[in-house]
Each structure stands twice: as C-alpha cells, then as structure tokens.
Design an enzyme around this catalytic site. Structure first.
Site, mmCIF file in Angstrom:
data_model
loop_
_atom_site.group_PDB
_atom_site.id
_atom_site.type_symbol
_atom_site.label_atom_id
_atom_site.label_comp_id
_atom_site.label_asym_id
_atom_site.label_seq_id
_atom_site.Cartn_x
_atom_site.Cartn_y
_atom_site.Cartn_z
ATOM 1 N N TRP A 173 0.871 -1.203 0.015
ATOM 2 C CA TRP A 173 -0.070 -0.295 0.025
ATOM 3 C C TRP A 173 0.916 1.150 -0.050
ATOM 4 O O TRP A 173 0.596 2.191 -0.555
ATOM 5 C CB TRP A 173 -0.903 0.110 1.228
ATOM 6 N N HIS A 174 1.896 1.045 0.642
ATOM 7 C CA HIS A 174 2.979 2.338 0.740
ATOM 8 C C HIS A 174 3.514 2.624 -0.360
ATOM 9 O O HIS A 174 3.984 3.701 -0.634
ATOM 10 C CB HIS A 174 3.707 2.264 1.893
ATOM 11 N N GLY A 175 3.830 1.734 -1.280
ATOM 12 C CA GLY A 175 4.690 1.862 -2.611
ATOM 13 C C GLY A 175 4.854 0.500 -3.335
ATOM 14 O O GLY A 175 4.747 -0.602 -2.899
ATOM 15 N N PHE A 208 2.579 8.179 -1.454
ATOM 16 C CA PHE A 208 2.072 6.814 -1.216
ATOM 17 C C PHE A 208 0.379 6.965 -1.447
ATOM 18 O O PHE A 208 -0.303 6.048 -1.580
ATOM 19 C CB PHE A 208 1.847 6.570 0.384
#
Length: 463
Positions: free
Chosen positions: A319-321, A463
């Site tokens: 989800w963050h990258g 993000f």
C-alpha cells in the site's frame, strides 16, 4: 498544494475560510467541495477529473447497494465497485511494477509499461471510498446520503492527500449540519500551528541530516553514523506525518469537523505490536476491519492467524509503494509481530525499560527498509548498521562528531516531543493566554523557515 507553503497559508486558506464562513450553512458543503477540487487541482490539474469520476461512480454504486433489497445483488454491485476502485489504483500505482517483474519472469515484453504519474493521495481516498461502500453493504449506512455530503466527504481537502482515512459515519452528522464557532477556529489554528512546527522546524531540519548521510553513500558509513542516520529518518518521518495529521485535524476543527487521531505517541511503545496500534491508526484500523477480520482474524487458530497476518502485512507494505523494499518492510513487521504473538510481546509490554529499548532498536531498522528503495543499497546500509563493511568507511568518527555537534539540540527536541508529556502539557494550558502567544511565535518562525528553506513536500504524499 502543500499546507506548509506560502500559497496555502496566505492565499488559499484565508480566502477559502472567508467564503466558507460567509455563505449560508446549506451551501458550505458545496464550498468545501469546490475549494477541495481547487486545492487538489493546483498540484494535480488533470487528475481532478479522476477524483470527480471516483466521486460520481461510487456515489451511484453506493446508492444501488443501499437501495437494493436482495443480498446477492448487493454483493454483485459491491464486487463491481471494488473492481473499479482497486482497478484504478492498480493501473496508476502498480501496473508498471507488475509489468517490470512479469517481463523479467517471462524474459520478454509481454506487458507494456504505462509510465503514468501517481495521482496524489489516490491510496488514501480509494481506501476511504472502499470503507464507505463496504459499510453500505454491511448496513452500517442505512440511508443514501445527499450527493453533496458524499462528495465533500471524499474530497475534503484537510485529509484528501495524506489522510487520516475517515469513515463516513465519523463525519456523517456534521456533513448534514455543523456549527462553526470562534472557539473551534481558535483550537484548530493552535493544532495547525503545532503541526506546522513539527513539519517545518523538526521534520525538515532532521531530514537534512538524513539526506546528508545518504548522499555519502549507503556503503561508506561507519556503524555509528549508519545508526545516527536511521534515528534521523525515524524522527523525520514521524514528525512529517504526525505534523500533517495535526494540521489536518486543526483544519477539520476550523471547518466544524472532528477528524480521528492518526498517532498516539508510537515511539513510547514497548513492543512492535503496540507501536502499530499507535502509528497511522486509521490505516491499521482499515486493514483490521476490512481485511483481517473478514479473513477470519485470530478465530481459526495460530496457523490461520499467521496466514491472515501475512496477507495483511504484505498488502500494508505494498500500500505504501510499488517496490520490493515496501513488501520487505511489511513482511518484517509480520515476522516481528508473529514472534511477539507467541508470548514475548506481553512480556515486553510489562518490562517498560526493556520494551522501550527493544522498540527503539528495532523500529529504526525497519524504517531503513522503508526509506531505501534500492535493495542493493539497502543491504549495504543494513550491513553497516551491524558492523559489516564491504567498502571503505568514508563517513566515520570525524563526521559523527560534526553531525552530533550540529544536531544534538534538535535530537533532544525530537526525543522530548516524541513522549506523551508535551501534548499533555499543552492540553492543560491550551486555554491560557501565554500558550496562544507561544504558538503565534512558533507559527511565524515556521513561516520564516518556509520562506528561506528549500521545498520539502510531505513524505506520505508519494503513497
């Protein structure tokens, strides 16, 4: 548009608030929607259309879910809605990552690259929309909201780009009617000023040290300098994101909303599990309510609990990258939390001093996995942290002493402001005249730093 920019502070916000306060209450959601689209459009002029499309299509699908009486049709509509939302997110955020790895695996070019710019905040507003749709399906939202209420909920500029991830039920009543008071505006300005100072005076300044150390090269650091860099980044990302969240909460209060808290002194934790109950609270809540519990949570024994945790943490990382270091970062938390669930976590939370030492030894290592996207550089940096040097140590004792001499005061402020005590002190004295005076000074010092410093956008914007 950045909260910590002259354009936002002295052009957008004053003009928006003037219009917002002058219009009749029934038009405030319209003003909020238009203002939010302008706010978003300054940085993403083309992707405003994508945001508007998401609002229109999800309002229509949510309406169908609420009004349809047949459960099977509700499931079909929900599945269609999730396909649209996660499909858009995949195309813009993960397509090229998938293409790169599939092409490597198949030794060809079977999947083309799209090279699309990542729309600001798409992960945040997608998750917020999905929470709304699922709550409609579950019957937690029983009435179709007015379109303007839903549009304002999705696009609300205080939390549009970097959260917190707000559930519709948390703001639904205030979307219908809300009272704007002088006290609310004052409290909001105070919170905003604290958040601005955290971002500009702490995160940006300590981030300079992290950038300086990384410029020297991940493989050329002494062990002490590598750890100093890890602590610098740990404080940078905390005060950057916590500062943004405080500014968002402050702006929300000025507009008549109460946005949920996103942090609760995470560096005061005594275990990694506790750390994640305190860090990015609304994201953790989302994964728990909309993924972990539907998967079965911890109700089916240790093995299935571990599998569910693995899925949740792998997706939390991604989800963050869209890169392998983020997947590795998520998996590192899966391993640590799984070990703690075997019993060591409860023991650590009882041993206050040992628990704190453990957290402050482990969390900076995980942040290095998060921060360094090049896996080769990451491995070299982690080797330096444990004393394995595969190259000449260029940044050693002399640099360490210079960095400490230059940044020791800032480190002390970061450590103190990471504890619960400063905010408790603020809550006790926030209505005193001298608190307002101090925050006015803090605000203008922050503005001065914005004027003379270089541009430093919020880390979580990507993000």
């Amino acid at each position: 548009m950045l909260f910590s920019s002259v354009v936002f502070l002295f052009r957008f916000l004053p003009l928006f608030m003037l219009i917002y306060l002058l219009v009749p209450e029934k038009y405030r959601n319209l003003v909020l929607l238009l203002g939010s689209l302008i706010f978003y459009g300054v940085g993403e002029p083309y992707y405003v259309l994508l945001l508007v499309f998401s609002i229109l299509i999800n309002y229509a699908l949510g309406r169908l879910i609420i009004n349809d009486k047949k459960k099977i049709l509700k499931k079909v509509i929900l599945a269609a809605a999730l396909t649209v939302d996660f499909g858009i997110l995949f195309v813009f955020k993960y397509w090229d990552f998938a293409a790169e790895n599939i092409n490597k695996l198949l030794s060809g070019e079977s999947m083309p690259f799209l090279s699309l710019a990542l729309p600001l905040g798409i992960s945040f507003y997608t998750f917020q929309i999905v929470s709304y749709l699922v709550d409609c399906y579950r019957g937690r939202i029983k009435e179709v909201p007015r379109f303007m209420d839903f549009a304002a909920y999705v696009s609300m500029f205080p939390q549009l780009i970097a959260g917190p991830i707000v559930k519709f039920e948390e703001v639904s009543e205030r979307l219908k009617a809300r009272r704007i008071s002088a006290g609310g505006i004052e409290n909001g300005l105070k919170l905003f000023s604290i958040g601005l100072a955290y971002k500009v005076l702490l995160a940006n300044q300590i981030g300079t040290l992290w950038n300086t150390i990384m410029t020297a090269g991940a493989g050329n650091l002494s062990t002490a300098v590598a750890w100093l860099g890890a602590f610098a980044y740990s404080f940078q990302i905390y005060f950057d994101f916590w500062g943004y969240s405080l500014m968002a909460m402050g702006l929300g209060e000025m507009l008549g909303f109460r946005l949920p808290k996103n942090f609760y002194n995470p560096y005061a934790s005594k275990s990694v599990s506790e750390f994640w109950r305190r860090w990015h609270i609304t994201l953790g809540r989302w994964f728990k309510e909309y993924l972990y519990i539907p998967l079965g949570g911890n109700r089916r024994g240790f093995i299935w609990t571990a599998i569910n945790l693995l899925i949740v943490w792998a997706l939390t990382g991604l989800w963050h990258g869209a890169d392998w270091n983020f997947a590795l970062w998520g998996l590192s938390f899966f391993v640590l939390i799984s070990i703690e669930k075997m019993g060591i976590g409860k023991w650590l939370e009882q041993k206050k001093v040992l628990g704190h030492i453990y957290v402050m030894a482990v969390i900076p290592v995980t942040w290095m996995i998060f921060a360094i996207t090049n896996v080769g550089q990451l491995m070299r940096y982690l080797q330096n942290m444990i004393g394995i040097h595969t190259a000449s140590v260029i940044v050693g004792t002399g640099h360490l002493m210079r960095y400490l001499k230059e940044y020791w005061v800032l480190f002390i402020f970061c450590i103190l402001l990471s504890t619960p005590y400063p905010m408790r002190l603020y809550q006790s004295y926030k209505k005193k005249w001298f608190t307002a005076l101090i925050l006015v000074v803090v605000f203008w010092v922050s503005v001065y730093e914005i004027m003379v410093g270089s541009n430093n956008p919020f880390l979580y914007f990507r993000f």
